[in-house]
Design a protein around this motif. Structure first.
Motif, mmCIF file in Angstrom:
data_model
loop_
_atom_site.group_PDB
_atom_site.id
_atom_site.type_symbol
_atom_site.label_atom_id
_atom_site.label_comp_id
_atom_site.label_asym_id
_atom_site.label_seq_id
_atom_site.Cartn_x
_atom_site.Cartn_y
_atom_site.Cartn_z
ATOM 1 N N ALA A 45 -7.771 -5.855 -1.666
ATOM 2 C CA ALA A 45 -7.077 -7.120 -1.433
ATOM 3 C C ALA A 45 -7.377 -8.101 -2.554
ATOM 4 N N ALA A 46 -8.648 -8.186 -2.956
ATOM 5 C CA ALA A 46 -9.037 -9.086 -4.042
ATOM 6 C C ALA A 46 -8.363 -8.685 -5.353
ATOM 7 N N GLU A 47 -8.278 -7.379 -5.619
ATOM 8 C CA GLU A 47 -7.664 -6.901 -6.857
ATOM 9 C C GLU A 47 -6.159 -7.185 -6.874
ATOM 10 N N LEU A 48 -5.502 -7.007 -5.732
ATOM 11 C CA LEU A 48 -4.065 -7.282 -5.649
ATOM 12 C C LEU A 48 -3.773 -8.762 -5.876
ATOM 13 N N LEU A 49 -4.581 -9.627 -5.274
ATOM 14 C CA LEU A 49 -4.374 -11.064 -5.443
ATOM 15 C C LEU A 49 -4.711 -11.515 -6.863
ATOM 16 N N ALA A 50 -5.740 -10.893 -7.471
ATOM 17 C CA ALA A 50 -6.083 -11.232 -8.853
ATOM 18 C C ALA A 50 -4.936 -10.861 -9.792
ATOM 19 N N ARG A 51 -4.257 -9.751 -9.502
ATOM 20 C CA ARG A 51 -3.170 -9.292 -10.361
ATOM 21 C C ARG A 51 -1.888 -10.104 -10.146
ATOM 22 N N PHE A 52 -1.546 -10.380 -8.869
ATOM 23 C CA PHE A 52 -0.237 -10.964 -8.579
ATOM 24 C C PHE A 52 -0.271 -12.432 -8.169
ATOM 25 N N GLY A 53 -1.442 -12.965 -7.844
ATOM 26 C CA GLY A 53 -1.561 -14.400 -7.597
ATOM 27 C C GLY A 53 -1.471 -14.838 -6.153
ATOM 28 N N SER A 54 -0.658 -14.162 -5.346
ATOM 29 C CA SER A 54 -0.518 -14.529 -3.942
ATOM 30 C C SER A 54 0.033 -13.339 -3.175
ATOM 31 N N ALA A 55 -0.051 -13.419 -1.837
ATOM 32 C CA ALA A 55 0.492 -12.349 -1.004
ATOM 33 C C ALA A 55 2.006 -12.242 -1.199
ATOM 34 N N GLY A 56 2.678 -13.389 -1.309
ATOM 35 C CA GLY A 56 4.121 -13.375 -1.502
ATOM 36 C C GLY A 56 4.526 -12.723 -2.810
ATOM 37 N N MET A 57 3.835 -13.075 -3.885
ATOM 38 C CA MET A 57 4.158 -12.480 -5.185
ATOM 39 C C MET A 57 3.796 -11.001 -5.216
ATOM 40 N N MET A 58 2.764 -10.611 -4.477
ATOM 41 C CA MET A 58 2.415 -9.189 -4.376
ATOM 42 C C MET A 58 3.562 -8.408 -3.755
ATOM 43 N N LEU A 59 4.149 -8.948 -2.675
ATOM 44 C CA LEU A 59 5.256 -8.258 -2.029
ATOM 45 C C LEU A 59 6.496 -8.225 -2.909
ATOM 46 N N SER A 60 6.612 -9.161 -3.847
ATOM 47 C CA SER A 60 7.753 -9.187 -4.762
ATOM 48 C C SER A 60 7.598 -8.205 -5.917
ATOM 49 N N ALA A 61 6.406 -7.670 -6.097
ATOM 50 C CA ALA A 61 6.125 -6.829 -7.263
ATOM 51 C C ALA A 61 6.786 -5.463 -7.141
ATOM 52 N N PRO A 62 7.232 -4.879 -8.268
ATOM 53 C CA PRO A 62 7.807 -3.530 -8.238
ATOM 54 C C PRO A 62 6.739 -2.494 -7.932
ATOM 55 N N VAL A 63 7.191 -1.329 -7.441
ATOM 56 C CA VAL A 63 6.263 -0.274 -7.024
ATOM 57 C C VAL A 63 5.357 0.153 -8.171
ATOM 58 N N GLY A 64 5.909 0.244 -9.382
ATOM 59 C CA GLY A 64 5.093 0.678 -10.519
ATOM 60 C C GLY A 64 3.917 -0.241 -10.776
ATOM 61 N N ALA A 65 4.147 -1.556 -10.670
ATOM 62 C CA ALA A 65 3.066 -2.517 -10.877
ATOM 63 C C ALA A 65 2.034 -2.424 -9.760
ATOM 64 N N LEU A 66 2.486 -2.201 -8.528
ATOM 65 C CA LEU A 66 1.552 -2.028 -7.412
ATOM 66 C C LEU A 66 0.710 -0.767 -7.596
ATOM 67 N N ASP A 67 1.349 0.303 -8.089
ATOM 68 C CA ASP A 67 0.629 1.564 -8.325
ATOM 69 C C ASP A 67 -0.535 1.383 -9.285
ATOM 70 N N GLU A 68 -0.358 0.490 -10.261
ATOM 71 C CA GLU A 68 -1.424 0.274 -11.237
ATOM 72 C C GLU A 68 -2.682 -0.296 -10.592
ATOM 73 N N VAL A 69 -2.525 -0.954 -9.453
ATOM 74 C CA VAL A 69 -3.667 -1.541 -8.749
ATOM 75 C C VAL A 69 -4.147 -0.623 -7.625
ATOM 76 N N THR A 70 -3.213 -0.101 -6.830
ATOM 77 C CA THR A 70 -3.594 0.695 -5.661
ATOM 78 C C THR A 70 -3.934 2.136 -6.011
ATOM 79 N N GLY A 71 -3.435 2.616 -7.159
ATOM 80 C CA GLY A 71 -3.639 4.007 -7.525
ATOM 81 C C GLY A 71 -2.419 4.830 -7.179
ATOM 82 N N ARG A 72 -2.026 5.709 -8.070
ATOM 83 C CA ARG A 72 -0.796 6.480 -7.883
ATOM 84 C C ARG A 72 -0.931 7.570 -6.831
ATOM 85 N N GLY A 73 -2.140 7.867 -6.412
ATOM 86 C CA GLY A 73 -2.326 8.914 -5.408
ATOM 87 C C GLY A 73 -2.254 8.420 -3.985
ATOM 88 N N THR A 74 -1.986 7.134 -3.788
ATOM 89 C CA THR A 74 -1.929 6.578 -2.440
ATOM 90 C C THR A 74 -0.492 6.225 -2.077
#
Length: 223
Positions: A45-74
């Motif tokens: 959660a901390a890493e996602l917010l550090a990357r995207f700034g807020s929960a709303g902006m996290m949900l707006s992010a494309p899948v590829g950008a999310l993969d860079e934080v969550t890991g492509r195996g998940t």
């Protein structure tokens, strides 16, 4: 055998003013819901917010950008994309059932969710009837990181087909601040002039990017 242990629930305020701590609690809860066996939902959660700034902006992010934080195996990023689509449909429903004049904040939030984290520039048009009700929301052009092709006559042709009386133009600035450029203003004025000839008014042009938005009408650029 899995060593997963149920974790204590996270208290999340679902209404009212949202703080950074609230965002963290919400994202942590979301991670736990999507992946109950995740070993470190608090850290993710901390890493996602550090990357995207807020929960709303996290949900707006494309899948590829999310993969860079969550890991492509998940599967978390794919599941977040489903949550994002549900949120967009909620935004769209609210925009459709209110008038733009009374729902400007919701409209800008919807456009931010649609385009705020896109890596290429998009140009979309909201076609409105005479009472500012939404008739259609259509993507009219995609381009590069700092340009999308705009064809005013195609916009007006579509407006006439839908019997729209007003338009809200919108585009994003992926590579910079959302203040309008000289080219943005010139293009908008060209659409305004063609619209006047065809009886279609441009109500606003909203630029989104970097978590904020700029309205031409609010800045006095549309009279």
């Amino acid at each position: 055998m899995s060593d997963y242990r149920p974790q204590a629930p996270v208290s999340v305020p679902l209404t009212g003013t949202v703080s950074r701590a609230d965002d963290h609690a919400l994202v942590q809860r979301l991670v736990r819901t999507l992946d109950p066996a995740h070993p470190a939902p608090d850290r993710l959660a901390a890493e996602l917010l550090a990357r995207f700034g807020s929960a709303g902006m996290m949900l707006s992010a494309p899948v590829g950008a999310l993969d860079e934080v969550t890991g492509r195996g998940t599967a978390i990023s794919s599941l977040l994309a489903v949550v994002r689509e549900m949120a967009l449909r909620l935004h769209r429903s609210r925009v459709r059932h209110t008038d733009v004049l009374s729902g400007q904040a919701g409209l800008e939030a919807y456009l931010q969710a649609c385009m705020g984290h896109e890596v290429i520039e998009q140009f979309r048009v909201l076609f409105l009837d005479g009472t500012f009700r939404l008739l259609a929301d259509e993507l009219m052009g995609t381009g590069t990181v700092n340009h999308s092709p705009v064809y005013p006559r195609e916009i007006m042709r579509r407006a006439l087909h839908l019997r729209a009386e007003r338009l809200v133009l919108a585009h994003n600035h992926p590579a910079g601040r959302p203040e309008p450029s000289g080219a943005d203003i010139e293009m908008t004025m060209r659409i305004v002039q063609i619209g006047k000839l065809m009886g279609v008014a441009v109500h606003d042009h909203i630029i989104v990017g970097n978590g904020c938005s700029h309205s031409f009408r609010a800045m006095g650029l549309l009279g």
